[in-house]
Structures are given as C-alpha cells and as structure tokens.
Design a protein around this motif. Structure first.
Motif, short mmCIF file in Angstrom:
data_model
loop_
_atom_site.label_atom_id
_atom_site.label_comp_id
_atom_site.label_asym_id
_atom_site.label_seq_id
_atom_site.Cartn_x
_atom_site.Cartn_y
_atom_site.Cartn_z
N GLU A 133 5.14 40.96 49.33
CA GLU A 133 3.68 40.89 49.47
C GLU A 133 3.05 40.32 48.20
N LYS A 145 3.78 36.57 47.73
CA LYS A 145 2.96 35.73 48.62
C LYS A 145 1.53 35.65 48.13
N LYS A 146 0.97 36.83 47.81
CA LYS A 146 -0.42 36.91 47.39
C LYS A 146 -0.64 36.11 46.10
#
Ligand SMILES: Nc1ncnc2c1ncn2[C@@H]1O[C@H](COP(=O)(O)OP(=O)(O)O)[C@@H](O)[C@H]1O
Ligand SMILES: [Mg+2]
Lengths: 218, 228
Positions: free
Chosen positions: A153, A156-157
């Motif tokens: 996560e 990606k962020k």
C-alpha cells in the motif's frame, strides 16, 4: 527517465547485460528473475553502490536515487532514530512508522528487531527522504502477509503521490500482479522480457519466462 | 618473600611519597599517550577499514608490522633523534615526560589503527551500502561508522592503555627513569630490583597486575556486548 545500457563483469564473467531503458515516473516497475539472474547487481548499479563496467553512469543527469538493500542494516540506535536519520522530523517519522505498524517499536534498539520488523524500519527510514528514483531490493522477502500488504500500500501510494520512478525487485508473482505497472524479467544476466506487467505475464515471449512463471504458479 | 609481600601491601596502604609520585607519572604518561594514540589512530583505522584506494593494503600491512615493533627499537629511534647531536636535540626533550609520551604514541598508534581497521572492514560494506542508499555522503558516513564502532573504540582504548602502562623499553630509554621525574611503574620495578630492594618492586607489580586484570575484565565485558 532514461537509464543507460550497463554491464557488470566479475573476474572475467559478465553477470549483467542491460540495454538502455526508459522508466516512467509514477509507475512501479517490478524486476523478476531466478536467483543469481542479476537483479541485485542491477539495483546496486542504479543506486551507485556498485560501478558498472567502464564506469558508465546509469543516469545522465544527477537524479537522486534512494535504495533499500536486500539485507537491511539497523544502525546502533533506536528504531525511531534510525527512521529519523536523513531528515529530522519526528512527527513524520512516527507517522510513517504507524503506516507500517512499527510505531510501538520506536524506543526499542533497532538491532533487536525481527527480520520483518527490520525491513519495515528500513523502508520507513528510506521513505523519509525525497528521491527521484526509488530502488527496493526484495523489501517484503522476510515479511508476513499483513506487513506485506501494508508495505505494498505504502509503495503504491508513495509512487503516485511523489511521482517518482519506483523499481521493485521481487520474487513474488502475486506481488507483481498486485502492484506492478511494468515488468523486467532477467535470465542469467540478460533482459529477456520487458513491458507492461499484465502483457508480459499473460503472453511471455520466451520459453524461460514461461517455465519460471509456471513454477511460481504452483 | 612473604615479608616482602607484607611490606609491599603496607606500602600500598600506607602510601609513600615516592610511590605516589611514580603512580602519578605513570598515569600522566599512559593516559595521555593512549588517548592521543586513540585520537590519531581511530580516524586512520576508520578510513583504512572502509575506503578502497591505491595503497590501502600496503598501509594495512605496514600498520600491522609496526604493531609488532619492539619498544626498545622505538626508544632507540627517539633517543637518536632527540639526543644532543640528533636532529631534534635542540628541543632538549630527552629525559622528560613529554618525550616518553611521544615515543609511546608512535608505539601505540599502529595497535589502534590495526584494531579499528580489522573491525571496521567487517561492517563497512553494509554500513556504506545502507548509507549510500539513503543519500548520505562524506562525513556523515564516517560518523555512522564511528557510531557503529563505539564499543570497539572503548576496547581499543583499554588495550592501548594496557600496552602503555606495561611498556618499559621505550620509556626507560627516552625517559631515563629519573626518580621523582620520569620514573614510571615498570622502570621503577627494574630499578629497585637491580638495587636489591624488592618491597617497592613487589608493590608496583601488584598494582600493575590489578590494573591489567581490571582492563581485561572490562574488555571481556565490552566484547560480550559487541557480539550481541
Ligand atoms: N561481488 C561479487 N563478486 C563476484 N560475483 C558476484 C558478486 N556479486 C554478485 N556476483 C554474482 O553475480 C550474479 C548475480 O548476482 P545477484 O545480482 O546478486 O543475483 P540476484 O539478486 O538476481 O539473485 C551471481 O552469479 C553472483 O554470484
Ligand atoms: Mg538479489
């Protein structure tokens, strides 16, 4: 972002032969391949830790490259001090640590963390900085499922928000499917596949890739 | 022998002007020379252990060789340089505490350098790779390396101090073992034993052995911490 063609030779044996490549900011490019195929060597060359043959520089400009080695090293200080190393901002460091669920380890000596915790500490430590390029060498190799999910996560962020080039060395086919936009496939130091991750995975051109993917599919 | 030991203990407990003077001079020489050696030797050791440059290996070999230099040879060298006809004779340093410290510094620096180099070369690849990956450069990398080596620096200091305290060849030659001035524990032991008066010699021997024991206990404890 352009990366020059590079090769690396150890004692007369060429272990890596990469063509010139173009990486796109804001996209995650996974690097796959069997053990010894040259993934770490390529990561190290991009990070400037290892010199390519002929002292060829991977980047033309002076792009800043952040790099997480395959084996994370905890400096002899607390976990928080490790994370709060390149830019001093305690609040942001704790925030990042919370994202990776290691904030409760802030005051613990970093040397006493487990493998997966050390890797998350190293990731937080690296993400404190601002880099044009981030190279991560198997960051989730020693992590459990939950930590892996948190890490993916964050990767990606960070990649979308910072619009940096993200190069992710990994052994996990599932991880590639979950996070990668593009994929490089190395075989014995040669780049044998490269393109959009979905395309490469669905229709590999080389027999070696097919075999490797079949194995991983088990 | 028993009476000599008893007398020695009484001497230590009661204290004598000469004994405390010898201890003071010894402390001044050994503490200073080991500290100066550490200050000079640690940065050199960090550099030799972590950076690859032309001639690095040669320097490491030289440093290890000098580590085994007999103290007498070092003393002779300084004696010749600082004696009346020597190139530095005009500084009139021969038979002073200062030249004893100087000779010991030269004797002990190689020990500090070799010790640090051996340790740092084991950790430097990982530390440098990690630091480089974080965009850290130059002095900050050396500060990190020094921070990783803190226990080793302590251990090295203790070994340097132990060598300084126990060393006799260099200090006796350049210091001359002058009573109330340049007489240290080791030279005093030789002097008094030669005169046939064992009491002070035994007392000093006991103190030296105690120091050595304390240093070695500390080193062992530090190495236990290091290996964790
Ligand atoms: N410092 C080195 N000296 C000699 N050979 C090396 C060195 N580093 C890597 N190699 C060799 O290069 C090849 C590729 O290694 P590496 O890039 O670590 O593979 P991967 O990360 O894909 O598993 C291996 O055969 C390895 O033995
Ligand atoms: Mg690898």
């Amino acid at each position: 972002m352009k990366v020059n063609a590079v090769t690396k030779t150890y004692e007369g044996k060429t272990v890596l032969r990469m063509p010139a490549l173009e990486f796109e900011p804001g996209r995650i490019c996974a690097v796959m391949g069997a053990n010894g195929s040259g993934k770490t060597t390529y990561a190290r060359i991009l990070a400037g830790v290892v010199r390519a043959d002929g002292k060829i520089k991977p980047f033309e400009g002076n792009e800043s490259v952040g790099y997480m080695p395959q084996k994370s090293y905890p400096f002899r200080m607390t976990t928080l001090s490790n994370v709060n190393l390149i830019v001093k901002d305690k609040a942001r460091a704790l925030d990042l640590m919370r994202t990776l669920s290691i904030d409760h380890l802030a005051k613990q000596r970093a040397g006493s963390l487990s493998g997966g915790e050390t890797a998350r500490m190293a990731l937080a430590r690296l993400f404190m900085g601002e880099f044009d390029v981030l190279v991560l060498d198997e960051p989730t190799a020693s992590m459990d499922i939950e930590s892996t999910a948190l890490t993916e996560e964050l990767i990606k962020k960070a990649c979308r928000e910072r619009q940096c080039v993200m190069i992710l060395v990994t052994h996990s086919l599932k991880q590639v499917q979950r996070v990668a936009d593009d994929l490089l496939f190395l075989y014995k130091g040669e780049l044998i596949e490269h393109g959009e991750a979905k395309k490469v995975l669905s229709s590999p051109t080389r027999q070696e890739t097919k075999q490797f993917l079949e194995f991983l599919g088990d | 022998m028993k009476t000599a030991l008893q007398q020695a203990l009484e001497l230590i407990i009661g204290g004598s002007g000469e004994l405390s003077n010898i201890l003071l001079v010894t402390a001044r020489v050994s503490l200073t020379s080991s500290l100066v050696s550490l200050i000079i030797g640690v940065p050199i050791g960090l550099l030799l252990g972590s950076k690859s440059f032309f001639g690095r290996r040669a320097l490491v070999v030289i440093s290890r060789t000098l580590m085994g230099m007999p103290p007498g040879v070092c003393g002779l060298l300084f004696y010749m340089m600082f004696s009346g006809v020597g190139p530095f004779g005009r500084y009139k340093l021969l038979f002073t505490v200062e030249i004893m410290i100087l000779a010991q510094v030269v004797l002990i620096i190689p020990l500090v350098v070799s010790n640090m180099e051996t340790y740092v070369s084991r950790i430097s690849d990982q530390v440098r790779e990690t630091a480089r990956g974080l965009g850290l450069k130059g002095l900050r990398v050396y500060v990190l390396l020094a921070n990783e080596s803190v226990y080793q620096i302590f251990t090295t200091y203790l070994l340097a101090f132990a060598r300084a305290v126990a060393e006799v060849g260099a200090v006796s030659m350049v210091g001359g073992a002058i009573a109330w001035k340049t007489n240290v524990m080791t030279t005093a032991i030789m002097l008094y034993t030669n005169r046939g008066s064992f009491t002070l010699g035994v007392a000093l021997g006991l103190i030296l052995m105690t120091i050595s024991l304390a240093v070695n206990i500390l080193v062992t404890l530090l190495q236990r911490r290091l290996s964790r």
